[in-house]
Design a protein around this motif. Sequence first.
Motif, PDB file in Angstrom:
ATOM      1  N   VAL A 229      23.928   5.049 -10.116  1.00  0.00           N
ATOM      2  CA  VAL A 229      25.027   4.110  -9.813  1.00  0.00           C
ATOM      3  C   VAL A 229      24.446   2.711  -9.522  1.00  0.00           C
ATOM      4  CG1 VAL A 229      26.853   3.561  -8.144  1.00  0.00           C
ATOM      5  CG2 VAL A 229      26.668   5.870  -9.076  1.00  0.00           C
ATOM      6  N   ALA A 230      23.325   2.659  -8.834  1.00  0.00           N
ATOM      7  CA  ALA A 230      22.691   1.363  -8.550  1.00  0.00           C
ATOM      8  C   ALA A 230      22.307   0.658  -9.848  1.00  0.00           C
ATOM      9  CB  ALA A 230      21.452   1.566  -7.677  1.00  0.00           C
ATOM     10  N   ARG A 231      21.803   1.449 -10.808  1.00  0.00           N
ATOM     11  CA  ARG A 231      21.408   0.877 -12.099  1.00  0.00           C
ATOM     12  C   ARG A 231      22.627   0.316 -12.827  1.00  0.00           C
ATOM     13  NH1 ARG A 231      17.651   4.928 -13.281  1.00  0.00           N
ATOM     14  NH2 ARG A 231      18.963   5.992 -14.772  1.00  0.00           N
ATOM     15  N   MET A 232      23.757   1.046 -12.763  1.00  0.00           N
ATOM     16  CA  MET A 232      25.009   0.577 -13.384  1.00  0.00           C
ATOM     17  C   MET A 232      25.422  -0.768 -12.804  1.00  0.00           C
ATOM     18  SD  MET A 232      27.834   3.415 -13.292  1.00  0.00           S
ATOM     19  CE  MET A 232      27.538   5.031 -13.088  1.00  0.00           C
ATOM     20  N   LEU A 233      25.135  -0.929 -11.504  1.00  0.00           N
ATOM     21  CA  LEU A 233      25.536  -2.164 -10.812  1.00  0.00           C
ATOM     22  C   LEU A 233      24.471  -3.253 -10.941  1.00  0.00           C
ATOM     23  CD1 LEU A 233      26.983  -0.502  -7.551  1.00  0.00           C
ATOM     24  CD2 LEU A 233      28.289  -1.468  -9.460  1.00  0.00           C
ATOM     25  N   GLY A 234      23.395  -2.952 -11.688  1.00  0.00           N
ATOM     26  CA  GLY A 234      22.335  -3.949 -11.921  1.00  0.00           C
ATOM     27  C   GLY A 234      21.448  -4.175 -10.710  1.00  0.00           C
ATOM     28  N   LEU A 235      21.420  -3.199  -9.794  1.00  0.00           N
ATOM     29  CA  LEU A 235      20.605  -3.358  -8.575  1.00  0.00           C
ATOM     30  C   LEU A 235      19.168  -2.939  -8.848  1.00  0.00           C
ATOM     31  CD1 LEU A 235      23.206  -1.746  -6.167  1.00  0.00           C
ATOM     32  CD2 LEU A 235      22.743  -4.189  -6.452  1.00  0.00           C
ATOM     33  N   ARG A 236      18.256  -3.346  -7.953  1.00  0.00           N
ATOM     34  CA  ARG A 236      16.862  -3.011  -8.225  1.00  0.00           C
ATOM     35  C   ARG A 236      16.509  -1.594  -7.776  1.00  0.00           C
ATOM     36  NH1 ARG A 236      12.682  -5.204  -4.398  1.00  0.00           N
ATOM     37  NH2 ARG A 236      13.723  -4.653  -2.496  1.00  0.00           N
ATOM     38  N   SER A 237      15.389  -1.126  -8.287  1.00  0.00           N
ATOM     39  CA  SER A 237      14.938   0.244  -8.016  1.00  0.00           C
ATOM     40  C   SER A 237      13.978   0.261  -6.822  1.00  0.00           C
ATOM     41  CB  SER A 237      14.231   0.757  -9.274  1.00  0.00           C
ATOM     42  OG  SER A 237      13.594   1.979  -9.024  1.00  0.00           O
ATOM     43  N   PRO A 238      13.991   1.297  -5.959  1.00  0.00           N
ATOM     44  CA  PRO A 238      14.907   2.428  -5.973  1.00  0.00           C
ATOM     45  C   PRO A 238      16.297   2.043  -5.480  1.00  0.00           C
ATOM     46  CG  PRO A 238      13.409   2.581  -4.109  1.00  0.00           C
ATOM     47  CD  PRO A 238      12.972   1.380  -4.905  1.00  0.00           C
ATOM     48  N   GLY A 239      17.319   2.729  -6.033  1.00  0.00           N
ATOM     49  CA  GLY A 239      18.693   2.318  -5.799  1.00  0.00           C
ATOM     50  C   GLY A 239      19.249   2.644  -4.422  1.00  0.00           C
ATOM     51  N   GLY A 240      18.734   3.728  -3.792  1.00  0.00           N
ATOM     52  CA  GLY A 240      19.289   4.176  -2.514  1.00  0.00           C
ATOM     53  C   GLY A 240      19.382   3.087  -1.457  1.00  0.00           C
ATOM     54  N   PRO A 241      18.269   2.407  -1.155  1.00  0.00           N
ATOM     55  CA  PRO A 241      18.322   1.362  -0.121  1.00  0.00           C
ATOM     56  C   PRO A 241      19.265   0.210  -0.498  1.00  0.00           C
ATOM     57  CG  PRO A 241      16.045   1.964  -0.604  1.00  0.00           C
ATOM     58  CD  PRO A 241      16.901   2.666  -1.613  1.00  0.00           C
ATOM     59  N   GLU A 242      19.386  -0.066  -1.808  1.00  0.00           N
ATOM     60  CA  GLU A 242      20.279  -1.142  -2.264  1.00  0.00           C
ATOM     61  C   GLU A 242      21.736  -0.766  -2.041  1.00  0.00           C
ATOM     62  OE1 GLU A 242      19.245  -4.289  -3.879  1.00  0.00           O
ATOM     63  OE2 GLU A 242      17.685  -3.536  -2.541  1.00  0.00           O
ATOM     64  N   ILE A 243      22.063   0.510  -2.319  1.00  0.00           N
ATOM     65  CA  ILE A 243      23.441   0.993  -2.086  1.00  0.00           C
ATOM     66  C   ILE A 243      23.747   0.903  -0.585  1.00  0.00           C
ATOM     67  CG2 ILE A 243      24.944   3.042  -2.170  1.00  0.00           C
ATOM     68  CD1 ILE A 243      24.380   2.884  -5.006  1.00  0.00           C
TER      69      ILE A 243
END
Length: 336
Positions: A173-187
Motif C-alpha cells: 500500500v505504501a508503494r501504491m501511495l509512492g512512499l519510500r521503503s520500508p513502507g510500515g514506518p511511512e504508513i
Amino acid sequence: MAASAEKKRFVCMGIESTAHTFGVGIVGSDGKILADARDMFRPGPGKGMVPRDLSEHHTMIAPSIIATALNGAGLEMDDVDVIAFSQGPGLPPCLNVGAALARYISIVHNIPLVGVNHPVAHIEIGKLTAGPTDPVILYLSGGNTQIIAYAEGRYRIFGETLDVAVGNAFDVVARMLGLRSPGGPEIERLAKGGSYIEAPYVVKGMDMSFSGFVTDAKRKVTEGVTPADICFSMQETCFAMLTEVTERALAHTNKTEALLVGGVAANKRMQEMLRTMCEERGARMEVVDSKYSGDCGAMIAWAGALAYKSGQKTSLRNSVILPKWRTDEIEVTWLR
Ligand code: ATP
Ligand code: FE2
C-alpha cells in the motif's frame, strides 16, 4: 558429552541474510549483546525488492559489516566460539550468501556451525529483551503474520495469515501511495492525520486475510481517498484483526502474557491496541526492544547460542538453506 558441558561460556556470532537486511551480531552465552551491525537494502521509491539485487548487496557489504561487528565488540575473529546463520525461511539467493559465509567461517576457524530458524530468532530476541516467561507471541513482519505459543517442545502456530503478511500489505500500500521503503514506518507517520473509512476486516477462526484490504486500498487510491485516511484505516483495521485473534489465543491457552515481535512490532498504534486488550483482561504486554525488532544479526546470534547451549550443531551436510522452513518444525531443545 553434551555441548553445554564442552564449554560453559562462549561467544556466538550470528549472520542474518533472509531478505532485505544483511546483519552480523555477536552475543555472549549469558545473553549480553556485544555488537550488532547491519545494512538494509532500500529500493528506490515505488520499486519492489528484486532477490538478485538483494543478494548482490549482501555479498558486497558482508566484509565491512563483519568488521564493524567485531570492532564494536572489541573482539577478533579468533575470539568467536560459535557461528550461527539464518538457514530459513527466506529468499534463496539471500539465504545462500549468509550460509556460504557461515560455512566458510566454520571451516577456516574450526568452530561449530548452527543453522537458525529466522522466526524463532525473532521470538528469542523478544524474550531476551522484553523478559516474558511463557507468552502468546504475535510475530508480525514483512514475510510472516503468526500467533504463536510454546507447547510441548515446539513453538505452535495458533493462527496466521491466509495470504500476505501484514508488513507486506503495508509495504504494498505504501508503494501504491509512492512512499519510500520500508513502507510500515511511512504508513504509521501518515496515519497520524487521517480518519477512519470502512475497510475489509477478515478474520476466519484464528486466521486472517490482508489481501482484501490491499485490493480495496487500490480502488480507494483511484477514487481519490486521501493517503492519510487510507493509512489510518489500514492501521485500525489490520491491528484490530490481530488483537482479536491474540485475545482469543490468550483465552484458549490460559497464558497471561502477550509478546509482540518482528519488524511491525515497532508500530506504536499496534503496541497501544495490544496493551489495551491485555490490560482489560489482566494480562502483561511486552514488546521486543525496538533496536532488535527488525531483522538483525543479534537475534540470529542469540537463537544460535541457545540452540548450541542445549546441544545443537549443524553439520555441513545439513547446512543447506531451507527457504520454506516453518516455525513449528523446530525442536525447541533449550526450553525442555
Ligand atoms: P520475516 O522473514 O521475519 O518476515 P522481514 O523480511 O519482514 O522478515 P523484518 O525486519 O522482520 O523483516 O520486518 C520488516 C517489516 O516490518 C516491513 O514490512 C516493514 O514495513 C515493517 N515495519 C517496520 N517498521 C514498521 C512500523 N513502524 N509500522 C508498521 N510496519 C513496520
Ligand atoms: Fe524478519
